[in-house]
Each structure stands twice: as C-alpha cells, then as structure tokens.
Design a protein around this motif. Structure first.
Motif, short mmCIF file in Angstrom:
data_model
loop_
_atom_site.label_atom_id
_atom_site.label_comp_id
_atom_site.label_asym_id
_atom_site.label_seq_id
_atom_site.Cartn_x
_atom_site.Cartn_y
_atom_site.Cartn_z
N PHE A 1 0.83 -1.19 0.00
CA PHE A 1 0.00 0.00 0.00
C PHE A 1 0.87 1.25 0.00
O PHE A 1 1.87 1.33 0.73
N GLY B 1 -3.78 4.22 -0.98
CA GLY B 1 -4.15 3.74 -2.30
C GLY B 1 -4.85 2.40 -2.20
O GLY B 1 -5.01 1.85 -1.11
N GLN C 1 -4.55 6.53 16.11
CA GLN C 1 -5.59 6.56 15.09
C GLN C 1 -6.20 5.18 14.94
O GLN C 1 -5.55 4.16 15.16
N TYR D 1 -8.24 2.94 12.01
CA TYR D 1 -8.61 2.82 10.60
C TYR D 1 -9.50 1.59 10.42
O TYR D 1 -9.41 0.62 11.16
N GLN E 1 -10.64 -1.11 7.26
CA GLN E 1 -10.27 -1.55 5.92
C GLN E 1 -11.23 -2.63 5.43
O GLN E 1 -11.50 -3.59 6.15
N GLU F 1 -9.35 -3.01 -0.57
CA GLU F 1 -9.21 -1.56 -0.48
C GLU F 1 -8.15 -1.19 0.55
O GLU F 1 -7.74 -2.01 1.37
N GLY F 2 -7.74 0.06 0.52
CA GLY F 2 -6.82 0.56 1.53
C GLY F 2 -7.57 0.98 2.78
O GLY F 2 -8.78 1.19 2.76
N PRO F 3 -6.86 1.12 3.91
CA PRO F 3 -7.49 1.57 5.15
C PRO F 3 -8.03 2.98 5.03
O PRO F 3 -7.48 3.81 4.30
N VAL F 4 -9.09 3.25 5.79
CA VAL F 4 -9.71 4.58 5.82
C VAL F 4 -9.78 5.01 7.27
O VAL F 4 -10.22 4.24 8.14
N LEU F 5 -9.38 6.24 7.53
CA LEU F 5 -9.34 6.74 8.90
C LEU F 5 -10.74 6.87 9.49
O LEU F 5 -11.66 7.41 8.86
N LEU G 1 -11.78 -5.07 8.67
CA LEU G 1 -10.54 -5.13 9.43
C LEU G 1 -10.33 -3.78 10.10
O LEU G 1 -10.36 -2.74 9.45
N LEU H 1 -7.84 -1.42 12.36
CA LEU H 1 -6.42 -1.25 12.65
C LEU H 1 -6.21 -0.03 13.53
O LEU H 1 -6.76 1.04 13.26
#
Lengths: 114, 111
Positions: free
Chosen positions: A90, A106, B33, B35, B37, B41-45, B86, B88
């Motif tokens: 990533f 990304g 923080q 996140y 996921q 896809e990538g992690p999102v805050l 997921l 994180l």
C-alpha cells in the motif's frame, strides 16, 4: 476520495527478478509512504518520502529501494524479488508530518513471488 | 521499536451485540488513530485521539485513549453487518508523520 493510484494492481513474478511498483497522486501532498501488509502483522512501513528526492528507510526496508523524482510519483523497487516479499503493498500520502493528520491510502498492489 | 498489540485478532458476533477491540503498547504515543479496511481496499481513517483520557464518539463507535497514552480501545454498540471489516490501530511517532500499526482485528458481524 484522495487521488491515489497504484500500478500494477496485481503482479506475479519469479524469484530473483526486479520489480517496480508505482504510486501516483494528484493531491500534491508532500509526504508519501510505502507499506506492506501481511496477515498477523498489520501494516509495516518500508520507506517514506518527505519531499522530492528526500527519502528514508522504514522498519522493513531490507531488499527494497525507492525513488521520488517528482511530487506525484513514488516508486518502490524490489531489487531481486524473494518469496518473503509476497505481500500486499500500500502507498499512502499525507499533506503534513503532523501525526494527527490522516494518511490516505491507495487501493494496494498484490504481489506474488514464485 | 515501538509495538502495538491489538486484540482480539478475530471477532465473530451476531448483529446487535456489543464488542470492544483493544490496542496496547509499552510505549507512549503522541496520538492514536483507528482505521477501517474493507477487502481489496486501503485503510480509511475513522478517528484520531491525541489527549490522554480522550473519548470520541462516532455514531455507534466509541474510541478512548488511555490516560498514559499507551493504550486505546474501540467499542461498537449494537453491531451491524455493515461494521464487518478489518480494524487497525496506529500510533503516531513524532517525525515525518510515521505510524506504527497494530496487527489488526478482523470483525465479522452475522445477520
């Protein structure tokens, strides 16, 4: 959504071959990061960049190199791929080095090294 | 190396149940923080907490930062299938915005 793309999205390669992954952003963010994600390990930082041509190592940098010749592109190179580098990679960007700022990720690149 | 231990690693519950995910370290972090996921896809805050003892709420999610800034928790009330994913935690270090991530908690909420 932050404008971050990664290419390729999937790659299968053989042990010993060089591989380059590309991260491209349209947000003009200064900070860029490469992570790898493996089951049971979360995300681990490989390399990061704090400006054009300014890069440094993360916690798992052995076997990887990076380059950033312009703001929008951050390249990750596996100099001689090994099976232990099979992972999901990533890229992330941030507009600040303040730790309270969000990192935007990304979609990831799934790399398999046979 | 500053480590973040996240638990549990897997959580499978029924819709409507409550749950808590923990994130612990022996080191102090300047911020923490969380996140989320989803597959592919990538992690999102979700949230950032910076002050010891801080509590933040995001609808049915409650986040807490420990008084000593070494631990954090995520509590979900009345979980829904849409919470599946997921989760994180990530601790902020002081230079260049670098983050240390926990191993992650895979949450599955069954209808």
């Amino acid at each position: 959504d932050a404008g971050i793309t990664q290419s390729p999205r999937h790659k299968v390669t053989e042990t010993g071959t060089p591989v380059t992954l590309r991260c491209h952003q349209t947000e003009n963010h200064r900070y860029m990061y490469w992570y790898r994600q493996d089951p049971g390990h979360g995300l681990r930082l490989i390399h990061y960049s704090y400006g054009v041509k300014d890069t440094d190592k993360g916690e798992v940098s052995d076997g990887y190199s990076v380059s950033r010749s312009k703001t929008e592109d951050f390249l990750l190179t596996l100099e001689s791929a090994t099976s232990s580098q099979t992972s999901v990679y990533f890229c992330a960007i941030s507009d600040s080095d303040r730790i309270v700022r969000e990192q935007f990720f990304g979609p990831g690149t799934r790399l398999t090294v046979l | 190396t500053q480590l973040l231990e996240q638990s549990p690693q897997f959580l499978s519950i029924q819709e409507g149940e409550n749950l808590t995910v923990y994130c612990n370290s022996s080191s102090v972090f300047s911020s923490l923080q969380w996140y989320r996921q989803e597959p592919g896809e990538g992690p999102v805050l979700l949230v950032t907490v910076v002050t010891g003892g801080e509590v933040k709420k995001l609808k049915r999610l409650t986040f807490q930062f420990g008084d000593a800034r070494k631990d954090s928790s995520l509590h979900i009330t009345a979980a829904q299938p849409g919470d599946t994913g997921l989760y994180l935690c990530a601790g902020g270090r002081t230079s260049y915005g670098k983050l240390t991530f926990g191993q992650g908690t895979i949450l599955t909420v069954h209808p």
